[in-house]
Design a protein around this motif. Structure first.
Motif, PDB file in Angstrom:
ATOM      1  N   TYR A 127       0.862  -1.187   0.000  1.00  0.00           N
ATOM      2  CA  TYR A 127       0.000   0.000   0.000  1.00  0.00           C
ATOM      3  C   TYR A 127       0.894   1.231   0.000  1.00  0.00           C
ATOM      4  O   TYR A 127       1.729   1.377   0.900  1.00  0.00           O
ATOM      5  CB  TYR A 127      -0.873   0.026   1.262  1.00  0.00           C
ATOM      6  CG  TYR A 127      -1.929  -1.053   1.306  1.00  0.00           C
ATOM      7  CD1 TYR A 127      -3.191  -0.850   0.745  1.00  0.00           C
ATOM      8  CD2 TYR A 127      -1.657  -2.279   1.911  1.00  0.00           C
ATOM      9  CE1 TYR A 127      -4.163  -1.850   0.792  1.00  0.00           C
ATOM     10  CE2 TYR A 127      -2.625  -3.276   1.959  1.00  0.00           C
ATOM     11  CZ  TYR A 127      -3.872  -3.060   1.400  1.00  0.00           C
ATOM     12  OH  TYR A 127      -4.828  -4.043   1.450  1.00  0.00           O
ATOM     13  N   ASN A 128       0.753   2.093  -0.989  1.00  0.00           N
ATOM     14  CA  ASN A 128       1.502   3.356  -0.977  1.00  0.00           C
ATOM     15  C   ASN A 128       0.620   4.430  -0.366  1.00  0.00           C
ATOM     16  O   ASN A 128      -0.401   4.806  -0.922  1.00  0.00           O
ATOM     17  CB  ASN A 128       1.916   3.757  -2.404  1.00  0.00           C
ATOM     18  CG  ASN A 128       3.017   2.852  -2.913  1.00  0.00           C
ATOM     19  OD1 ASN A 128       2.797   2.003  -3.772  1.00  0.00           O
ATOM     20  ND2 ASN A 128       4.203   2.996  -2.353  1.00  0.00           N
ATOM     21  N   GLY A 129       1.030   4.914   0.801  1.00  0.00           N
ATOM     22  CA  GLY A 129       0.244   5.919   1.514  1.00  0.00           C
ATOM     23  C   GLY A 129       0.758   6.020   2.932  1.00  0.00           C
ATOM     24  O   GLY A 129       1.608   5.234   3.353  1.00  0.00           O
ATOM     25  N   PHE A 130       0.239   7.000   3.669  1.00  0.00           N
ATOM     26  CA  PHE A 130       0.709   7.233   5.038  1.00  0.00           C
ATOM     27  C   PHE A 130      -0.129   6.405   6.015  1.00  0.00           C
ATOM     28  O   PHE A 130      -1.342   6.558   6.075  1.00  0.00           O
ATOM     29  CB  PHE A 130       0.599   8.728   5.357  1.00  0.00           C
ATOM     30  CG  PHE A 130       1.320   9.110   6.607  1.00  0.00           C
ATOM     31  CD1 PHE A 130       2.642   9.535   6.560  1.00  0.00           C
ATOM     32  CD2 PHE A 130       0.693   9.016   7.849  1.00  0.00           C
ATOM     33  CE1 PHE A 130       3.327   9.861   7.722  1.00  0.00           C
ATOM     34  CE2 PHE A 130       1.368   9.339   9.015  1.00  0.00           C
ATOM     35  CZ  PHE A 130       2.691   9.763   8.957  1.00  0.00           C
ATOM     36  N   GLY A 131       0.525   5.560   6.766  1.00  0.00           N
ATOM     37  CA  GLY A 131      -0.190   4.674   7.691  1.00  0.00           C
ATOM     38  C   GLY A 131      -0.315   5.285   9.079  1.00  0.00           C
ATOM     39  O   GLY A 131       0.631   5.897   9.579  1.00  0.00           O
ATOM     40  N   SER A 132      -1.510   5.131   9.700  1.00  0.00           N
ATOM     41  CA  SER A 132      -1.655   5.555  11.101  1.00  0.00           C
ATOM     42  C   SER A 132      -2.651   4.627  11.786  1.00  0.00           C
ATOM     43  O   SER A 132      -3.524   4.038  11.137  1.00  0.00           O
ATOM     44  CB  SER A 132      -2.104   7.011  11.185  1.00  0.00           C
ATOM     45  OG  SER A 132      -3.331   7.167  10.529  1.00  0.00           O
ATOM     46  N   PHE A 133      -2.502   4.495  13.117  1.00  0.00           N
ATOM     47  CA  PHE A 133      -3.371   3.586  13.873  1.00  0.00           C
ATOM     48  C   PHE A 133      -4.751   4.205  14.084  1.00  0.00           C
ATOM     49  O   PHE A 133      -4.863   5.381  14.454  1.00  0.00           O
ATOM     50  CB  PHE A 133      -2.764   3.297  15.244  1.00  0.00           C
ATOM     51  CG  PHE A 133      -1.609   2.333  15.195  1.00  0.00           C
ATOM     52  CD1 PHE A 133      -1.838   0.957  15.193  1.00  0.00           C
ATOM     53  CD2 PHE A 133      -0.296   2.794  15.143  1.00  0.00           C
ATOM     54  CE1 PHE A 133      -0.775   0.064  15.145  1.00  0.00           C
ATOM     55  CE2 PHE A 133       0.771   1.900  15.100  1.00  0.00           C
ATOM     56  CZ  PHE A 133       0.534   0.536  15.096  1.00  0.00           C
ATOM     57  N   LYS A 135      -5.207   3.057   9.160  1.00  0.00           N
ATOM     58  CA  LYS A 135      -5.750   3.927   8.101  1.00  0.00           C
ATOM     59  C   LYS A 135      -4.600   4.277   7.156  1.00  0.00           C
ATOM     60  O   LYS A 135      -3.496   4.594   7.612  1.00  0.00           O
ATOM     61  CB  LYS A 135      -6.310   5.197   8.739  1.00  0.00           C
ATOM     62  CG  LYS A 135      -6.912   6.158   7.741  1.00  0.00           C
ATOM     63  CD  LYS A 135      -7.689   7.258   8.440  1.00  0.00           C
ATOM     64  CE  LYS A 135      -6.753   8.320   8.971  1.00  0.00           C
ATOM     65  NZ  LYS A 135      -7.438   9.363   9.733  1.00  0.00           N
ATOM     66  N   ILE A 136      -4.881   4.218   5.853  1.00  0.00           N
ATOM     67  CA  ILE A 136      -3.836   4.577   4.874  1.00  0.00           C
ATOM     68  C   ILE A 136      -4.326   5.785   4.085  1.00  0.00           C
ATOM     69  O   ILE A 136      -5.355   5.724   3.406  1.00  0.00           O
ATOM     70  CB  ILE A 136      -3.554   3.402   3.907  1.00  0.00           C
ATOM     71  CG1 ILE A 136      -3.138   2.162   4.712  1.00  0.00           C
ATOM     72  CG2 ILE A 136      -2.471   3.780   2.898  1.00  0.00           C
ATOM     73  CD1 ILE A 136      -3.317   0.869   3.979  1.00  0.00           C
ATOM     74  N   LYS A 137      -3.572   6.898   4.206  1.00  0.00           N
ATOM     75  CA  LYS A 137      -3.945   8.110   3.478  1.00  0.00           C
ATOM     76  C   LYS A 137      -3.046   8.194   2.250  1.00  0.00           C
ATOM     77  O   LYS A 137      -1.814   8.244   2.360  1.00  0.00           O
ATOM     78  CB  LYS A 137      -3.740   9.326   4.377  1.00  0.00           C
ATOM     79  CG  LYS A 137      -4.291  10.569   3.781  1.00  0.00           C
ATOM     80  CD  LYS A 137      -4.393  11.677   4.811  1.00  0.00           C
ATOM     81  CE  LYS A 137      -4.953  12.899   4.127  1.00  0.00           C
ATOM     82  NZ  LYS A 137      -4.928  14.062   4.949  1.00  0.00           N
ATOM     83  N   LYS A 138      -3.672   8.219   1.077  1.00  0.00           N
ATOM     84  CA  LYS A 138      -2.906   8.165  -0.168  1.00  0.00           C
ATOM     85  C   LYS A 138      -2.572   9.569  -0.687  1.00  0.00           C
ATOM     86  O   LYS A 138      -3.117  10.556  -0.196  1.00  0.00           O
ATOM     87  CB  LYS A 138      -3.697   7.376  -1.209  1.00  0.00           C
ATOM     88  CG  LYS A 138      -4.050   6.018  -0.642  1.00  0.00           C
ATOM     89  CD  LYS A 138      -4.431   5.008  -1.663  1.00  0.00           C
ATOM     90  CE  LYS A 138      -4.668   3.694  -0.934  1.00  0.00           C
ATOM     91  NZ  LYS A 138      -5.623   2.840  -1.543  1.00  0.00           N
ATOM     92  N   ALA A 139      -1.715   9.624  -1.707  1.00  0.00           N
ATOM     93  CA  ALA A 139      -1.257  10.908  -2.241  1.00  0.00           C
ATOM     94  C   ALA A 139      -2.441  11.739  -2.754  1.00  0.00           C
ATOM     95  O   ALA A 139      -2.431  12.965  -2.663  1.00  0.00           O
ATOM     96  CB  ALA A 139      -0.249  10.667  -3.356  1.00  0.00           C
ATOM     97  N   ASP A 140      -3.493  11.059  -3.301  1.00  0.00           N
ATOM     98  CA  ASP A 140      -4.652  11.802  -3.841  1.00  0.00           C
ATOM     99  C   ASP A 140      -5.658  12.127  -2.727  1.00  0.00           C
ATOM    100  O   ASP A 140      -6.807  12.468  -3.010  1.00  0.00           O
ATOM    101  CB  ASP A 140      -5.328  10.978  -4.951  1.00  0.00           C
ATOM    102  CG  ASP A 140      -5.878   9.654  -4.428  1.00  0.00           C
ATOM    103  OD1 ASP A 140      -5.811   9.407  -3.200  1.00  0.00           O
ATOM    104  OD2 ASP A 140      -6.380   8.848  -5.247  1.00  0.00           O
TER     105      ASP A 140
END
Ligand code: FAD
Ligand code: NAD
Length: 466
Positions: free
Chosen positions: A110-116, A123-128
């Motif tokens: 998964y490419n994106g910012f991971g947070s608990f 939760k994975i927040k992606k570039a878009d």
């Protein structure tokens, strides 16, 4: 649960943990905030810095050493653009290698910012800006580190830079001021000194690479000085300013007098800090201490069951191979195995020329602990192989227990020390004595003979060739 294990961060700790977990049959996901895998080490650390170290060394040898070997060429010129492009190519090749390994091991990326969100939901927040949530039985935090920057350093990424920018300069600095003569300072300072920049080191401690055995710092300084570099030791930087074309560094000097150094670039490399920003660790209650994730000494599990942490984000040396060992360990622990890491035997290497490599305890540490030890040293200049190649700077230093002869530390500065240290690590892993190494046949002529000779010196003060 969607996954058995999810790894946050794809550096050498994270991607190795993911592969080992997948090998052991776990359904594995890995989350990386950047578009490329490999973390600091592959993208802005170990690999690109070594590519530039190798290119700059080729240039330096062509400019300064070819003639003595009877090779006559026109004065070589540096094409920095090509050097940087080659470095990018090296990194890309290895990015593709990791992509291949993820596919081969059926690891979901998964490419994106991971947070608990909670202990089993990420939760994975992606570039878009879109978001996705995944669930996982177990989680490994492998989010690595970032350069330490102090506010008075006025980091602008243009003239006041860290290692990340130093790997992508578009011109060779006229005068590069390096704050911190540790590992990054020694390596990247060497790159630009070899390419013709004037390099001045400003270091808080009293020697280069101050955490290694003192003999190493002293010897390295002699070699790096030959590149025309200057040093300010016992000097504390208080301010760095970018005045446009000029950078001014102000510091409190060794004698208490103020120091002012002017250059055109300033590389700040005063250590790195664990990176836990945005992970939302508060949501799950993972304990941290001075910005690092706290883990159990043996299992690397955090205080929250099922959440583990590895690599630069936890205590210990910030090294790629340490992170890798921890990645393997955690995957195996999760699967009921009982692996162990001997942290005393994680080698440290500085890829200058000559290289510096070290394992076990330093002489200063043994003195401080009151251990009774003996020393054996052997200089590279007494080696046939080093004389043939012209790489005569350096020495091997072996520290052994005075009563039992067990090897306690090996410190090498010299050609190919980075590879030579593996013999010492292996010997110490099997708790060899200095005499065990001394009685082992070493091929002639090799640099490795210096290890045998230093072991002879440590055993009974009976080296053959000095
Ligand atoms: P990292 O490699 O830092 O990887 C962490 C990854 O996590 C990054 O890709 C980051 O983007 C990602 N991430 C962070 N937070 C999130 C999030 N919330 N969601 C998703 N992804 C996230 N070590 C050596 O052993 N040998 C060397 O020669 C060497 N040379 C170096 C040269 C330089 C210039 C530098 C800066 C470092 C060097 N190191 C070297 C150190 C080495 O790079 C680190 O020790 C190693 O990369 C640590 O691995 P890691 O997996 O813990 O973290
Ligand atoms: P470092 O800890 O090796 O060196 C930092 C140096 O900066 C120290 O010598 C320290 O005394 C000095 N310093 C600190 N504050 C200062 C100040 N205000 N003024 C002057 N000097 C100051 O850190 P680094 O070189 O930034 O490297 C960071 C990490 O990256 C290291 O822990 C290292 O393990 C890793 N790394 C490893 C390699 C390798 O394995 N070859 C290469 C590069 C980086």
């Amino acid at each position: 649960m969607q996954y058995d294990v999810t790894v946050i961060g794809s550096g050498p700790g994270g991607y190795v943990a993911a592969i080992r977990a997948a090998q052991l049959g776990m359904k594995t996901a890995i989350i990386e905030k950047y578009d490329v895998l490999g973390g600091t080490c592959l993208n802005v650390g170990c690999i690109p810095s070594k590519a530039l170290l190798d290119s700059s060394e080729h240039y330096y040898n062509a400019a300064h050493h070819f003639a003595e070997h009877g090779i006559e060429i026109e004065a070589p010129k540096v094409n920095l653009g090509q050097m940087i492009a080659r470095k990018k190519g090296v990194v890309e090749k290895m990015n593709n290698g990791i992509n291949f390994l993820m596919k081969k091991n059926k690891i979901t990326v998964y490419n994106g910012f991971g947070s608990f969100v909670d202990k089993n939901t990420i939760k994975i927040k992606k570039a878009d800006e879109s978001e996705e949530q995944i669930t996982s039985e177990k989680v490994i935090i492998a989010t690595g580190s970032k350069p330490t920057i102090l506010p008075f350093m006025n980091y602008d990424k243009k003239r006041i830079i860290t290692s990340t920018e130093a790997l992508n300069l578009t011109e060779i600095p006229k005068h590069l001021i390096v704050i911190g003569a540790g590992v990054i300072g020694a390596e990247l300072g060497s790159v630009y000194a070899r390419l013709g920049a004037k390099v001045t080191f400003v270091e808080f401690a009293d020697s280069m690479i101050p955490t290694m055995d003192k003999t190493m710092g002293k010897e390295l300084q002699k070699s790096v000085k030959k590149l025309g570099t200057d040093f300010y030791f016992n000097t504390k930087v208080t301010k760095i300013e970018n005045l446009g074309e000029e950078v001014v560094v102000s510091a409190d000097g060794a004698d208490g007098k103020p120091v002012e150094i002017k250059g055109d670039y300033c590389l700040v490399c005063i250590g790195r800090r664990a990176y836990i920003d945005g992970l939302n660790l508060e949501a799950v209650g993972v304990t941290t201490d001075r910005g690092k994730v706290v883990v159990d000494e043996h299992t690397l599990e955090t205080n929250v069951k099922g959440i583990y942490a590895i690599g630069d984000v936890i205590r210990g040396a910030m090294l790629a191979h340490k992170a890798e060992e921890e990645g393997v360990l955690v995957a195996e622990i999760m699967n009921g195995q009982k692996p162990h890491i001997n942290y005393n035997l994680i080698p440290g290497v500085v890829y200058t020329w000559p290289e510096v490599a070290s394992v076990g305890q330093t002489e200063e540490e043994l003195k401080a602990k009151g251990v009774s030890y003996k020393t054996g040293q052997f200089p590279f200049k007494a080696l046939g192989r080093a004389t043939a190649s012209g790489d005569t700077d350096g020495l091997v230093k072996i520290l052994a227990n005075k009563e039992t002869d067990e090897v306690l530390g090996v410190h090498i500065i010299g050609a190919r020390a980075a590879d030579m240290i593996a013999e010492a690590v292996m010997a110490m892993e099997f708790r060899a004595s200095a005499e065990d190494i001394a009685r082992t046949s070493h091929a002639h002529p090799t640099y490795m003979e210096a290890v045998k000779e230093a072991a002879l010196a440590a055993t009974d003060n009976r080296p053959i060739h000095t």
